[in-house]
Write an enzyme that holds these catalytic residues in place. Sequence first.
Site, PDB file in Angstrom:
ATOM      1  N   TYR A 159      12.951  31.898   5.491  1.00  6.41           N
ATOM      2  CA  TYR A 159      11.708  32.601   5.818  1.00  6.41           C
ATOM      3  C   TYR A 159      11.625  32.925   7.296  1.00  6.41           C
ATOM      4  O   TYR A 159      12.004  32.115   8.152  1.00  6.41           O
ATOM      5  CB  TYR A 159      10.513  31.719   5.449  1.00  6.41           C
ATOM      6  CG  TYR A 159      10.189  31.692   3.970  1.00  6.41           C
ATOM      7  CD1 TYR A 159      10.066  32.872   3.240  1.00  6.41           C
ATOM      8  CD2 TYR A 159       9.983  30.485   3.313  1.00  6.41           C
ATOM      9  CE1 TYR A 159       9.757  32.847   1.882  1.00  6.41           C
ATOM     10  CE2 TYR A 159       9.661  30.439   1.970  1.00  6.41           C
ATOM     11  CZ  TYR A 159       9.548  31.629   1.255  1.00  6.41           C
ATOM     12  OH  TYR A 159       9.238  31.595  -0.071  1.00  6.41           O
ATOM     13  N   LYS A 170       0.838  -1.212   0.000  1.00  6.63           N
ATOM     14  CA  LYS A 170       0.000   0.000   0.000  1.00  6.63           C
ATOM     15  C   LYS A 170       0.870   1.258   0.000  1.00  6.63           C
ATOM     16  O   LYS A 170       2.076   1.186   0.287  1.00  6.63           O
ATOM     17  CB  LYS A 170      -0.901  -0.018   1.243  1.00  6.63           C
ATOM     18  CG  LYS A 170      -0.136   0.041   2.570  1.00  6.63           C
ATOM     19  CD  LYS A 170      -1.037  -0.284   3.755  1.00  6.63           C
ATOM     20  CE  LYS A 170      -0.265  -0.241   5.055  1.00  6.63           C
ATOM     21  NZ  LYS A 170      -1.020  -0.839   6.169  1.00  6.63           N
ATOM     22  N   MET A 224       8.889  25.307   0.847  1.00  8.14           N
ATOM     23  CA  MET A 224       8.126  24.366   0.029  1.00  8.14           C
ATOM     24  C   MET A 224       9.047  23.532  -0.870  1.00  8.14           C
ATOM     25  O   MET A 224       8.870  22.319  -1.004  1.00  8.14           O
ATOM     26  CB  MET A 224       7.109  25.105  -0.850  1.00  8.14           C
ATOM     27  CG  MET A 224       6.191  24.149  -1.588  1.00  8.14           C
ATOM     28  SD  MET A 224       5.083  24.948  -2.754  1.00  8.14           S
ATOM     29  CE  MET A 224       4.087  25.938  -1.658  1.00  8.14           C
ATOM     30  N   ARG A 262     -10.218  -0.233  15.290  1.00  8.10           N
ATOM     31  CA  ARG A 262     -10.054   0.590  14.114  1.00  8.10           C
ATOM     32  C   ARG A 262     -11.018   0.102  13.029  1.00  8.10           C
ATOM     33  O   ARG A 262     -11.907   0.812  12.609  1.00  8.10           O
ATOM     34  CB  ARG A 262      -8.591   0.518  13.637  1.00  8.10           C
ATOM     35  CG  ARG A 262      -8.263   1.478  12.533  1.00  8.10           C
ATOM     36  CD  ARG A 262      -6.779   1.472  12.203  1.00  8.10           C
ATOM     37  NE  ARG A 262      -6.328   0.246  11.565  1.00  8.10           N
ATOM     38  CZ  ARG A 262      -5.109   0.103  11.043  1.00  8.10           C
ATOM     39  NH1 ARG A 262      -4.234   1.099  11.113  1.00  8.10           N
ATOM     40  NH2 ARG A 262      -4.752  -1.023  10.464  1.00  8.10           N
TER      41      ARG A 262
HETATM   42  C1  LIG Z   1      -0.129  -1.769   6.903  1.00  8.32           C
HETATM   43  C2  LIG Z   1      -0.630  -3.052   7.463  1.00  8.32           C
HETATM   44  C3  LIG Z   1       0.251  -4.134   7.664  1.00  8.32           C
HETATM   45  C4  LIG Z   1       1.756  -4.020   7.527  1.00  8.32           C
HETATM   46  O1  LIG Z   1       2.296  -3.625   8.771  1.00  8.32           O
HETATM   47  P1  LIG Z   1       3.890  -3.445   8.970  1.00  8.32           P
HETATM   48  O2  LIG Z   1       4.007  -2.978  10.376  1.00  8.32           O
HETATM   49  O3  LIG Z   1       4.297  -2.396   7.998  1.00  8.32           O
HETATM   50  O4  LIG Z   1       4.520  -4.757   8.708  1.00  8.32           O
HETATM   51  C5  LIG Z   1      -0.300  -5.348   8.035  1.00  8.32           C
HETATM   52  N1  LIG Z   1      -1.639  -5.481   8.236  1.00  8.32           N
HETATM   53  C6  LIG Z   1      -2.505  -4.451   8.099  1.00  8.32           C
HETATM   54  C7  LIG Z   1      -3.952  -4.672   8.357  1.00  8.32           C
HETATM   55  C8  LIG Z   1      -2.024  -3.193   7.723  1.00  8.32           C
HETATM   56  O5  LIG Z   1      -2.882  -2.175   7.599  1.00  8.32           O
END
Ligand SMILES: *Cc1c(COP(=O)(O)O)cnc(C)c1O
Length: 367
Positions: free
Chosen positions: A264, A38, A313, A136
């Site tokens: 800045y 991801k 920036m 979550r």
């Molecule tokens: C992002 C994620 C992972 C990966 O976790 P890491 O700590 O990067 O290994 C695994 N399971 C879920 C549900 C995640 O959202």
Amino acid sequence: MSNIGETTLAINLSALEHNINFIKSKLNSTTKFLAVVKAFAYGSDMVAVAKKLESLHVDYFAVAYVKEGVLLRDAGIKSPILVLHPQAINFEELINRCLEPSLYSPRILKNFLKTAQEKGQTNYPVHLKFNTGLNRLGFCENDTDYILEQLKDRAEVKILSIFSHLAASEDKEEHEFSLQQIKIFKKINTVLSNKLGYSPMRHMLNTSGIINYPEAQFEMVRSGIGMYGYSNHIEIDTQLKPVATLKTIISQIHKIEPNESVGYNRGYISNGYRIIATLPIGHADGISRQHGNGKSFVSVKGKKAPIIGNVCMDMVMIDITDIDCKEGDEVIIFGKNFSAEDFANTANTISYEILTSISQRVKRTIQ
Ligand SMILES: *Cc1c(COP(=O)(O)O)cnc(C)c1O
């Protein structure tokens, strides 16, 4: 010294391979490996990384959103792809692109069944996400009867896996809590498998989970950060190799008199004669304001140079008074020999945020 010429994120695919082999060495030989790609493969290059991972025969991919899975399919990735947090509005596209949804709530389950039916699906692979304490995403333990009721006499979907996520897998102080989550997860699995009449795969561990709770690897694990070279464990970090190195160059050097200001809002005031360098990298490339005003360092000729004044920036200024360097020379922001974890710590954040913040403006090169 390589002449990179501009801000570049160098992606080292042999480091990726090394890290996967290391993580796999912590697993039973039969445990499947799901690679979490991801967020552009944690800010690196999702397509290049996924292609490499496919060539290494990882069993599964995961992305957060449907859009990310579509990018992988467009790039020719054929492996199964779990979408961790899909939205109902994208279910039709998800099915069109053979992506596999995480079903995490009654609303999402209902919506998916409706779309699967409309599209004439049978045995479409889905994954059930359970909340065991992170609070979550996920069904709660008591939803099992509801799920079974919804799925009764419905041929549209087939449950390929049941999964959950640890809230504090890297935190030794929360050992008891993690064990409790594992216990709840096992209970949910037993109930569901008994009533379904078949046993979906089970998975619960992220990278830190693999390191701290190998007994809970079940049929599959989900690794993200570890593949990219970071683990939340100092000893393990030394055995992993950073995949991404963020580099830039010195654009211009200025000689500063005592009591001059830099940047800045005159964020930096010199207390003597200083030599400063301007780098072509700023907020818009992923360098947060928190790194400025002397908090974080970059590496020039192997020496630490503080970021001075406010981050702009498109630029930052660094103090190179004691470093023998010239315009055009390479500067390492983080990566090899200069960990993103350290860069993160100086700005009160974590490697995950540093890696995934590198914006799409930064050129990626693949090694
Ligand atoms: C992002 C994620 C992972 C990966 O976790 P890491 O700590 O990067 O290994 C695994 N399971 C879920 C549900 C995640 O959202």
